[in-house]
Design a protein around this motif. Structure first.
Motif, PDB file in Angstrom:
ATOM      1  N   TYR A  14       0.764  -1.315   0.134  1.00 33.52           N
ATOM      2  CA  TYR A  14      -0.033   0.165  -0.106  1.00 33.52           C
ATOM      3  C   TYR A  14       0.957   1.229  -0.129  1.00 33.52           C
ATOM      4  N   ALA A  15       0.560   2.471  -0.574  1.00 33.60           N
ATOM      5  CA  ALA A  15       1.110   3.602  -0.561  1.00 33.60           C
ATOM      6  C   ALA A  15       0.822   4.382   0.526  1.00 33.60           C
ATOM      7  N   GLU A  16       1.691   4.852   1.297  1.00 26.86           N
ATOM      8  CA  GLU A  16       1.657   5.723   2.377  1.00 26.86           C
ATOM      9  C   GLU A  16       2.491   6.910   2.266  1.00 26.86           C
ATOM     10  N   GLY A  17       2.120   7.968   1.541  1.00 31.22           N
ATOM     11  CA  GLY A  17       2.783   9.196   1.401  1.00 31.22           C
ATOM     12  C   GLY A  17       3.634   8.738   0.195  1.00 31.22           C
ATOM     13  N   SER A  18       5.058   9.111   0.372  1.00 33.02           N
ATOM     14  CA  SER A  18       5.947   8.590  -0.766  1.00 33.02           C
ATOM     15  C   SER A  18       6.392   7.291  -0.705  1.00 33.02           C
ATOM     16  N   ASN A  19       5.906   6.780   0.441  1.00 29.89           N
ATOM     17  CA  ASN A  19       6.459   5.353   0.890  1.00 29.89           C
ATOM     18  C   ASN A  19       5.531   4.147   0.364  1.00 29.89           C
ATOM     19  N   ARG A  20       6.158   3.008   0.456  1.00 30.42           N
ATOM     20  CA  ARG A  20       5.400   1.989   0.051  1.00 30.42           C
ATOM     21  C   ARG A  20       5.331   0.835   1.346  1.00 30.42           C
ATOM     22  N   ILE A  21       3.993   0.575   1.823  1.00 32.83           N
ATOM     23  CA  ILE A  21       4.521  -0.471   2.833  1.00 32.83           C
ATOM     24  C   ILE A  21       3.619  -1.843   2.727  1.00 32.83           C
ATOM     25  N   ALA A  22       4.475  -2.815   3.150  1.00 31.60           N
ATOM     26  CA  ALA A  22       3.989  -4.226   2.880  1.00 31.60           C
ATOM     27  C   ALA A  22       2.976  -4.600   3.972  1.00 31.60           C
ATOM     28  N   ALA A  23       1.651  -4.679   3.672  1.00 31.29           N
ATOM     29  CA  ALA A  23       0.817  -5.075   4.354  1.00 31.29           C
ATOM     30  C   ALA A  23       0.898  -6.729   4.567  1.00 31.29           C
ATOM     31  N   LEU A  24       1.326  -7.338   3.470  1.00 31.78           N
ATOM     32  CA  LEU A  24       1.628  -8.953   3.525  1.00 31.78           C
ATOM     33  C   LEU A  24       2.958  -8.765   3.011  1.00 31.78           C
ATOM     34  N   SER A  43      -3.962  -6.809  16.119  1.00 38.71           N
ATOM     35  CA  SER A  43      -4.458  -5.701  15.240  1.00 38.71           C
ATOM     36  C   SER A  43      -3.707  -5.250  14.347  1.00 38.71           C
ATOM     37  N   GLY A  44      -3.630  -4.981  13.025  1.00 41.72           N
ATOM     38  CA  GLY A  44      -2.824  -4.457  12.049  1.00 41.72           C
ATOM     39  C   GLY A  44      -1.760  -5.163  11.769  1.00 41.72           C
ATOM     40  N   SER A  45      -1.837  -6.542  11.911  1.00 41.51           N
ATOM     41  CA  SER A  45      -0.703  -7.259  11.505  1.00 41.51           C
ATOM     42  C   SER A  45      -0.574  -7.750  10.043  1.00 41.51           C
ATOM     43  N   GLY A  46      -1.905  -7.527   9.646  1.00 36.04           N
ATOM     44  CA  GLY A  46      -2.270  -7.994   8.097  1.00 36.04           C
ATOM     45  C   GLY A  46      -3.258  -9.068   7.930  1.00 36.04           C
ATOM     46  N   LYS A  47      -3.882  -9.613   8.936  1.00 35.88           N
ATOM     47  CA  LYS A  47      -4.573 -10.524   8.939  1.00 35.88           C
ATOM     48  C   LYS A  47      -5.848 -10.368   8.012  1.00 35.88           C
ATOM     49  N   TYR A 215      -0.993 -20.597  12.428  1.00 37.21           N
ATOM     50  CA  TYR A 215      -0.178 -19.702  12.103  1.00 37.21           C
ATOM     51  C   TYR A 215      -0.278 -18.296  12.868  1.00 37.21           C
ATOM     52  N   ARG A 216       0.895 -17.606  12.985  1.00 31.62           N
ATOM     53  CA  ARG A 216       0.929 -16.330  13.660  1.00 31.62           C
ATOM     54  C   ARG A 216       1.076 -15.085  12.537  1.00 31.62           C
ATOM     55  N   MET A 217       0.405 -14.237  12.485  1.00 30.31           N
ATOM     56  CA  MET A 217       0.742 -12.853  11.612  1.00 30.31           C
ATOM     57  C   MET A 217       1.401 -11.818  12.664  1.00 30.31           C
ATOM     58  N   GLU A 218       2.424 -11.512  12.061  1.00 28.96           N
ATOM     59  CA  GLU A 218       3.104 -10.336  12.673  1.00 28.96           C
ATOM     60  C   GLU A 218       3.819  -9.380  11.531  1.00 28.96           C
ATOM     61  N   ASP A 219       3.410  -7.912  11.536  1.00 26.67           N
ATOM     62  CA  ASP A 219       4.086  -7.271  10.532  1.00 26.67           C
ATOM     63  C   ASP A 219       3.999  -7.756   9.158  1.00 26.67           C
ATOM     64  N   GLY A 220       2.936  -8.531   8.655  1.00 33.27           N
ATOM     65  CA  GLY A 220       2.594  -9.012   7.463  1.00 33.27           C
ATOM     66  C   GLY A 220       3.413 -10.338   7.196  1.00 33.27           C
ATOM     67  N   LYS A 221       4.204 -10.731   8.290  1.00 33.79           N
ATOM     68  CA  LYS A 221       4.854 -12.031   7.932  1.00 33.79           C
ATOM     69  C   LYS A 221       4.048 -12.992   8.633  1.00 33.79           C
ATOM     70  N   LEU A 222       4.009 -14.252   7.824  1.00 36.13           N
ATOM     71  CA  LEU A 222       3.231 -15.408   8.430  1.00 36.13           C
ATOM     72  C   LEU A 222       4.234 -16.571   8.664  1.00 36.13           C
ATOM     73  N   SER A 223       4.016 -17.102  10.210  1.00 38.25           N
ATOM     74  CA  SER A 223       5.157 -18.001  10.549  1.00 38.25           C
ATOM     75  C   SER A 223       4.256 -19.333  11.243  1.00 38.25           C
ATOM     76  N   LEU A 224       4.368 -20.460  11.062  1.00 35.88           N
ATOM     77  CA  LEU A 224       3.909 -21.429  11.611  1.00 35.88           C
ATOM     78  C   LEU A 224       4.122 -21.414  13.223  1.00 35.88           C
ATOM     79  N   PHE A 225       3.093 -21.579  14.074  1.00 35.42           N
ATOM     80  CA  PHE A 225       3.191 -21.616  15.599  1.00 35.42           C
ATOM     81  C   PHE A 225       3.138 -22.870  16.010  1.00 35.42           C
ATOM     82  N   PRO A 226       3.974 -23.774  16.450  1.00 39.53           N
ATOM     83  CA  PRO A 226       3.730 -25.009  17.093  1.00 39.53           C
ATOM     84  C   PRO A 226       2.836 -24.905  17.884  1.00 39.53           C
TER      85      PRO A 226
END
Length: 232
Positions: A14-24, A43-47, A215-226
């Protein structure tokens, strides 16, 4: 043809001003028929972005999404609409029932969106509702139902077109503990018995016992949660 849902190296910017933010951020995931997967995270992690892309409502910036063998990026808008109607069953935070339709008609309206309603459709809808313990509620309006009954109606509505993928967005958000367990155990039961690929986004860790993977989503990254870490 590969069934279920596959996401390979999926990124959404997503564009945020002149920056590009990775939601996923380079998300890879595979959910097979009969598999019930949970995605947790703050909340806000990309789910929400993740679920929108999995549900063919939002296009990925990069990567590939396959749903029941269809590569979503190659489909037209009409084809994507058909995928959402025929191949995906959505269960939302609130049941989102139509206030003026009775329980049976909540299911039949989905059939009307793609074709005329037949006697067989009515029989199927009735059977599905009976299986979910709503046989005595066919003519009841939403205002006459408990929270658990509303969500069970929403589960039946999600299954009426026999979709291959079920996506549930916080399905227990408005339910007490007893009703929450009732609803998620029913989703898990239907996933197994009907061999659906299912993803549940949730904050409710009480419900993770019903899932095959978490799975855990954090800052747009997904990882398997044992699972062993959940039940310490």
């Amino acid at each position: 043809m590969t069934r279920g849902l596959q996401m390979n190296d999926v990124t959404k910017y997503y564009a945020e001003g002149s920056n590009r933010i990775a939601a996923l951020d380079h998300v890879t995931l595979s959910v097979e028929p009969g598999e019930f997967v949970a995605v947790v995270g703050p909340s806000g992690s990309g789910k929400s972005t993740f679920l929108s892309i999995a549900g063919a409502m939002l296009e990925a910036s990069e990567g590939e999404v396959k749903l029941n063998g269809h590569t979503l990026s190659t489909l037209t808008a009409k084809e994507l609409s058909n995928i959402r109607l025929q191949e995906i069953g959505f269960i939302m935070q609130s049941s989102n029932l139509v206030p003026y339709l009775n329980v049976l008609d909540q299911l039949l309206i989905v059939k009307r969106m793609s074709s005329t309603v037949t006697r067989e459709d009515k029989q199927l809808a009735t059977k599905l509702l009976e299986e979910l313990g709503l046989g005595a509620k066919l003519t009841s309006l939403p205002e006459e139902l408990s929270g658990g009954e509303k969500q069970r109606t929403a589960i039946a509505r999600a299954l009426i077109n026999n979709p291959n993928v079920i996506l549930a967005d916080e399905p227990t958000a408005s339910l007490d503990t007893k009703r929450a367990h009732e609803v998620v155990s029913l989703i898990a039961q239907e996933v197994k018995s009907r061999q659906k690929a299912a993803i549940m986004v949730t904050h409710d860790e009480r419900m993770l016992e019903y899932c095959d993977k978490v799975y855990r989503m954090e800052d747009g990254k997904l990882s398997l949660f044992p699972l062993k870490d959940i039940y310490k």
